[in-house]
Design a protein around this motif. Sequence first.
Motif, PDB file in Angstrom:
ATOM      1  N   SER B  93       0.962  -1.312   0.183  1.00 34.47           N
ATOM      2  CA  SER B  93      -0.060   0.081  -0.003  1.00 34.47           C
ATOM      3  C   SER B  93       0.678   1.170  -0.124  1.00 34.47           C
ATOM      4  O   SER B  93       0.162   2.322  -0.675  1.00 34.47           O
ATOM      5  N   GLU B  94       1.988   1.229   0.621  1.00 33.83           N
ATOM      6  CA  GLU B  94       2.933   2.488   0.570  1.00 33.83           C
ATOM      7  C   GLU B  94       3.705   2.412  -0.720  1.00 33.83           C
ATOM      8  O   GLU B  94       4.196   3.567  -1.047  1.00 33.83           O
ATOM      9  N   PRO B  97       1.424   4.065  -4.546  1.00 31.13           N
ATOM     10  CA  PRO B  97       1.294   5.504  -5.009  1.00 31.13           C
ATOM     11  C   PRO B  97       2.867   5.953  -5.350  1.00 31.13           C
ATOM     12  O   PRO B  97       2.526   7.013  -6.379  1.00 31.13           O
ATOM     13  N   GLU B 100       2.936   4.886  -9.097  1.00 32.24           N
ATOM     14  CA  GLU B 100       1.803   5.649  -9.928  1.00 32.24           C
ATOM     15  C   GLU B 100       2.352   6.986 -10.111  1.00 32.24           C
ATOM     16  O   GLU B 100       2.494   7.509 -11.446  1.00 32.24           O
ATOM     17  N   ARG B 101       3.184   7.416  -9.326  1.00 32.39           N
ATOM     18  CA  ARG B 101       3.593   9.059  -9.345  1.00 32.39           C
ATOM     19  C   ARG B 101       4.730   9.074 -10.284  1.00 32.39           C
ATOM     20  O   ARG B 101       4.820   9.956 -11.191  1.00 32.39           O
ATOM     21  N   LYS B 124      -1.630  -4.678  -9.053  1.00 30.56           N
ATOM     22  CA  LYS B 124      -1.696  -3.542  -8.508  1.00 30.56           C
ATOM     23  C   LYS B 124      -0.609  -2.447  -9.132  1.00 30.56           C
ATOM     24  O   LYS B 124      -1.050  -1.063  -9.293  1.00 30.56           O
ATOM     25  N   SER B 125       0.440  -2.797  -9.461  1.00 31.90           N
ATOM     26  CA  SER B 125       1.454  -2.209 -10.012  1.00 31.90           C
ATOM     27  C   SER B 125       1.040  -1.644 -11.643  1.00 31.90           C
ATOM     28  O   SER B 125       0.909  -0.529 -11.904  1.00 31.90           O
ATOM     29  N   ALA B 128      -1.761   0.842 -11.611  1.00 35.91           N
ATOM     30  CA  ALA B 128      -1.210   2.164 -11.008  1.00 35.91           C
ATOM     31  C   ALA B 128      -0.406   2.873 -12.233  1.00 35.91           C
ATOM     32  O   ALA B 128      -0.296   4.161 -12.419  1.00 35.91           O
ATOM     33  N   SER B 129       0.444   1.983 -12.860  1.00 37.32           N
ATOM     34  CA  SER B 129       1.071   2.677 -13.982  1.00 37.32           C
ATOM     35  C   SER B 129       1.511   1.537 -15.025  1.00 37.32           C
ATOM     36  O   SER B 129       2.347   0.386 -15.163  1.00 37.32           O
TER      37      SER B 129
END
Lengths: 359, 359
Positions: B93-94, B97, B100-101, B124-125, B128-129
């Motif tokens: 979870s950390e 983001p 993603e950024r 999830k990766s 996010a990206s």
Amino acid sequence: MTDIARLKTDYPWIETPLIVGAPMRLIALADLATEISRAGGIGFIGAGTDVSNLASHLQAAQQLLQNQNTTLPTREGMLPIGVGFINWGVALSETIPIIERYRPAAAWFFAPSSIASLMEWTEKSRNASPETKIWVQIGSVREAVDALNARPDVLVVQGTDAGGHGLVQGASIVSLVPEVDDAVRGIARAAGFEAPVILAAGGIVEGRSAAAALALGASGVVLGTRFLAAKEANIAKGYQDEVVRVNDGGQTTVRTKVYDDLRGTTGWAQTHNARGIINRSFKDALKGLDEAENKRLYEQDMRKGDAGWGAEARMTTYAGAGVGLVRAIAGAGPIVRDVRSQAVKVLEKFTRAAASGKL
Amino acid sequence: MTDIARLKTDYPWIETPLIVGAPMRLIALADLATEISRAGGIGFIGAGTDVSNLASHLQAAQQLLQNQNTTLPTREGMLPIGVGFINWGVALSETIPIIERYRPAAAWFFAPSSIASLMEWTEKSRNASPETKIWVQIGSVREAVDALNARPDVLVVQGTDAGGHGLVQGASIVSLVPEVDDAVRGIARAAGFEAPVILAAGGIVEGRSAAAALALGASGVVLGTRFLAAKEANIAKGYQDEVVRVNDGGQTTVRTKVYDDLRGTTGWAQTHNARGIINRSFKDALKGLDEAENKRLYEQDMRKGDAGWGAEARMTTYAGAGVGLVRAIAGAGPIVRDVRSQAVKVLEKFTRAAASGKL
């Protein structure tokens, strides 16, 4: 003269890239050794620690080679195969007359009790049979440098993937071959003698690994595990079936002294152990089973014939980490030709890539 | 599309043969990663088990790349470096983001707690990206096959010569790369998905070993130990000097859990240990020195600065078995270019040999 040219001069029957059959004790005898040489490789008889039957094995090899229609070209009528010794365990005085009489193309020395002993073996072999080339197997840069005292013709650089005996502690040929190559060439150049030809052993079972060994700087390759699955190997069917069955050798084989202990193979220094397929004996030893009891169970399995081998059985099954790529039993001749032509295909792939700028 | 073409599409700034810098925890940060990518390789930041500073490292990398006169071509404005995670130790979870950024070109996953966890990280990766490619490091055929569940873009096949963490039990890339290649291609073909690109790691430090890895079937190589001697590595001088000093890595390094224990690096599964240069701590542990006392002595050496590293000192010095071929400190850019051009030279040697029928 390049190292490849030296090999072709010293062993005139070979084709390159050179494929050598390791001198596997009890397994590599006249049938296997002569078939490998007949296919353009160099076959070895594994005398190991016992030369009491060596003369008859060499006699058999001579006979097999005479029975063939074609005669292999050799230097000065040498026998176009080699013999491998585990030097700490063999009487030099019993060995020299055999080398003198049969004149093998190469004598492969491994695990001498000292460098002085290695030098004595080398000198007496060369006196007895000047054309017999001296091969020395090493497993570290230090061992390679020490071996130079004997001025070997060939260094067999053995990496940790190898089956059977080798150093407890070591590196694969990926690290070892280039570093040994640099070290021995540096010393030979400074001292003004010819550096030995380097051959690689340990994990090489097919064309890709053979090509890789050449890229690392070796002038040829030694295969042991792959020849366990040769029709001409002197090996139980149970053992051979295990070699073909097992995959993922890094996980299903292990370097250990357990198998030597069970078999009563004493005499190896603490520096050496052997890689074999993990079986019930090893798993029991790991769980702390009493050695005498483990030995008793091992001896029980010895009476089971081919059923004595297997993941849940107990017969020792020395094999290298490349065992997963050994997938079928085949003749030694076809194995030699396959590995050689596959290695060439891999290297030719780079030739095409280089030509089109796509390396 | 060939695997080389896929690499060039996914990482448009690279030159081939592809040289990757391993995501060494604490050592491979923005300076090293960006220099490697600028030289046509793929640099990685080693986040390891801690992402608390990862955003600032990625920020620094972004800045470094903007400061250069030339902009590296990337897909969709991705950051032309990767990030490596030791998955069992990091909070997903950390991490997401940050991925993603900063949108690194690749996320390298190693030692997840389970295949389910690996699949969750991957999914999830990618959410996010989407353009961040998923690299998974494995050390056995079994791990490779299991990893296919996550449909990785790249498999990093790590052999036993590797420095730092890896499987306790394993094989070198000589055995492992060809068997993994066959296994994953077979499964991918049967199931109708694209097999991951295979890169090799473990023992590769220079051109010969890089060329060997390509012969084994890898589409590129990962170097860790060699970059320990890069000017841009975040490493103590004492550590770096040891890497340059040590030879014969098979004998002078060892795979062990001793160093993790001394450093209080807990959390690694029993399946994993790490290769480091043998020092006084290891020798004392082998002799049976009490762990608490060994730890106390280790902590004493921590206060000695660069003198804390050495054969008779105690600071941990993770390095691979190829360490003997690392002979000088150099810039990461020159290292990448040297290894690449030396590998090409080795392969071109075979091109010439093939052309003259002398392979």
